[in-house]
Motif scaffolding. Structure first.
Motif, PDB file in Angstrom:
ATOM      1  N   LEU A   6      -4.924   5.880   1.419  1.00 29.69           N
ATOM      2  CA  LEU A   6      -4.275   4.585   1.339  1.00 29.69           C
ATOM      3  C   LEU A   6      -4.648   3.998  -0.025  1.00 29.69           C
ATOM      4  N   ALA A   7      -3.648   3.791  -0.855  1.00 24.39           N
ATOM      5  CA  ALA A   7      -3.877   3.225  -2.185  1.00 24.39           C
ATOM      6  C   ALA A   7      -3.332   1.807  -2.227  1.00 24.39           C
ATOM      7  N   ALA A   8      -4.230   0.854  -2.573  1.00 22.70           N
ATOM      8  CA  ALA A   8      -3.824  -0.555  -2.670  1.00 22.70           C
ATOM      9  C   ALA A   8      -4.770  -1.293  -3.599  1.00 22.70           C
ATOM     10  N   GLN A   9      -4.236  -2.168  -4.401  1.00 25.63           N
ATOM     11  CA  GLN A   9      -5.001  -3.020  -5.296  1.00 25.63           C
ATOM     12  C   GLN A   9      -5.997  -2.235  -6.153  1.00 25.63           C
ATOM     13  N   GLY A  10      -5.580  -1.093  -6.653  1.00 26.28           N
ATOM     14  CA  GLY A  10      -6.418  -0.290  -7.534  1.00 26.28           C
ATOM     15  C   GLY A  10      -7.477   0.552  -6.844  1.00 26.28           C
ATOM     16  N   ALA A  11      -7.539   0.498  -5.527  1.00 22.04           N
ATOM     17  CA  ALA A  11      -8.516   1.297  -4.774  1.00 22.04           C
ATOM     18  C   ALA A  11      -7.790   2.345  -3.945  1.00 22.04           C
TER      19      ALA A  11
ATOM     20  N   SER B 298       0.824  -1.215   0.000  1.00 18.87           N
ATOM     21  CA  SER B 298       0.000   0.000   0.000  1.00 18.87           C
ATOM     22  C   SER B 298       0.851   1.256   0.000  1.00 18.87           C
ATOM     23  N   ILE B 299       0.357   2.269  -0.686  1.00 20.73           N
ATOM     24  CA  ILE B 299       0.992   3.590  -0.671  1.00 20.73           C
ATOM     25  C   ILE B 299       0.146   4.482   0.232  1.00 20.73           C
ATOM     26  N   ILE B 300       0.779   5.020   1.260  1.00 23.00           N
ATOM     27  CA  ILE B 300       0.094   5.897   2.208  1.00 23.00           C
ATOM     28  C   ILE B 300       0.607   7.308   2.000  1.00 23.00           C
ATOM     29  N   THR B 301      -0.319   8.209   1.723  1.00 18.95           N
ATOM     30  CA  THR B 301       0.034   9.621   1.563  1.00 18.95           C
ATOM     31  C   THR B 301      -0.700  10.409   2.640  1.00 18.95           C
ATOM     32  N   PHE B 302       0.059  11.086   3.475  1.00 17.56           N
ATOM     33  CA  PHE B 302      -0.508  11.894   4.545  1.00 17.56           C
ATOM     34  C   PHE B 302      -0.877  13.259   3.977  1.00 17.56           C
ATOM     35  N   VAL B 303      -2.022  13.780   4.425  1.00 20.48           N
ATOM     36  CA  VAL B 303      -2.541  15.051   3.924  1.00 20.48           C
ATOM     37  C   VAL B 303      -2.415  16.094   5.029  1.00 20.48           C
ATOM     38  N   ARG B 304      -1.874  17.254   4.657  1.00 22.82           N
ATOM     39  CA  ARG B 304      -1.683  18.343   5.620  1.00 22.82           C
ATOM     40  C   ARG B 304      -2.709  19.454   5.402  1.00 22.82           C
ATOM     41  N   ASP B 305      -3.086  20.104   6.492  1.00 25.79           N
ATOM     42  CA  ASP B 305      -3.929  21.290   6.424  1.00 25.79           C
ATOM     43  C   ASP B 305      -3.096  22.398   5.789  1.00 25.79           C
ATOM     44  N   ALA B 306      -3.649  23.102   4.827  1.00 27.04           N
ATOM     45  CA  ALA B 306      -2.895  24.131   4.097  1.00 27.04           C
ATOM     46  C   ALA B 306      -2.419  25.263   5.008  1.00 27.04           C
ATOM     47  N   ALA B 307      -3.229  25.642   5.976  1.00 23.84           N
ATOM     48  CA  ALA B 307      -2.876  26.774   6.843  1.00 23.84           C
ATOM     49  C   ALA B 307      -1.924  26.375   7.971  1.00 23.84           C
ATOM     50  N   THR B 308      -2.236  25.294   8.671  1.00 22.52           N
ATOM     51  CA  THR B 308      -1.455  24.930   9.855  1.00 22.52           C
ATOM     52  C   THR B 308      -0.316  23.950   9.570  1.00 22.52           C
ATOM     53  N   ARG B 309      -0.359  23.277   8.424  1.00 27.72           N
ATOM     54  CA  ARG B 309       0.631  22.274   8.009  1.00 27.72           C
ATOM     55  C   ARG B 309       0.614  21.024   8.900  1.00 27.72           C
ATOM     56  N   THR B 310      -0.447  20.851   9.705  1.00 22.49           N
ATOM     57  CA  THR B 310      -0.567  19.645  10.515  1.00 22.49           C
ATOM     58  C   THR B 310      -1.228  18.538   9.693  1.00 22.49           C
ATOM     59  N   ILE B 311      -0.929  17.298  10.038  1.00 23.57           N
ATOM     60  CA  ILE B 311      -1.516  16.152   9.347  1.00 23.57           C
ATOM     61  C   ILE B 311      -2.975  16.017   9.782  1.00 23.57           C
ATOM     62  N   THR B 312      -3.883  15.963   8.820  1.00 23.44           N
ATOM     63  CA  THR B 312      -5.313  15.868   9.122  1.00 23.44           C
ATOM     64  C   THR B 312      -5.943  14.568   8.642  1.00 23.44           C
ATOM     65  N   SER B 313      -5.315  13.923   7.653  1.00 17.76           N
ATOM     66  CA  SER B 313      -5.871  12.696   7.107  1.00 17.76           C
ATOM     67  C   SER B 313      -4.800  11.955   6.315  1.00 17.76           C
ATOM     68  N   LEU B 314      -5.200  10.813   5.754  1.00 20.00           N
ATOM     69  CA  LEU B 314      -4.305  10.069   4.871  1.00 20.00           C
ATOM     70  C   LEU B 314      -5.124   9.412   3.779  1.00 20.00           C
TER      71      LEU B 314
END
Length: 125
Positions: free
Chosen positions: A111-116, A93-109
């Motif tokens: 997860l890409a695996a098996q085409g989903a 799986s490829i995990i990409t963490f998503v940051r809030d544009a203003a605060t730069r804190t991680i808010t979500s991720l």
């Protein structure tokens, strides 16, 4: 002879500086890495009906680990993209963490695996 002594002195100065630099650089690097890794740590929850309910991110000995539900944790290996890691699980799986544009804190991720691709919100730090 005078220029030879100056050259020897310069090489000695560079050597001493190099030793000093080599001794101080590694001590400061792990702290920065652990701080960066710590920003990813937490429990991420997926939407109702998702094949995965939660994804837990932890650190051990300076490395990042992820566990989908209770299937066992796997090391997450840093990839070239910003905030992107690849799981050592059999799914890769490829995990990409998503940051809030203003605060730069991680808010979500994502997860890409098996085409989903699934998205999870960070629930706890």
């Amino acid at each position: 002879m005078k220029s030879f002594l100056c050259l020897v002195g310069l090489i000695g100065l560079l050597t001493v500086s190099g030793v000093s630099y080599a001794q101080t650089t590694p001590a400061s690097t792990p702290a920065a890495d652990s701080t960066t890794l710590q920003s990813y740590v937490g429990t991420y929850t997926f939407n109702s009906g998702s094949p995965i309910q939660k994804f837990t991110v932890t650190t051990e000995k300076g490395e990042l680990y992820g566990e989908a539900d209770d299937f066992g944790k796997n090391r997450l290996v840093k990839q070239a993209g910003a905030d992107t890691y690849k799981s050592t699980s059999s799914y890769g799986s490829i995990i990409t963490f998503v940051r809030d544009a203003a605060t730069r804190t991680i808010t979500s991720l994502t997860l890409a695996a098996q085409g989903a691709e699934l998205t999870a919100k960070k629930a706890t730090p």
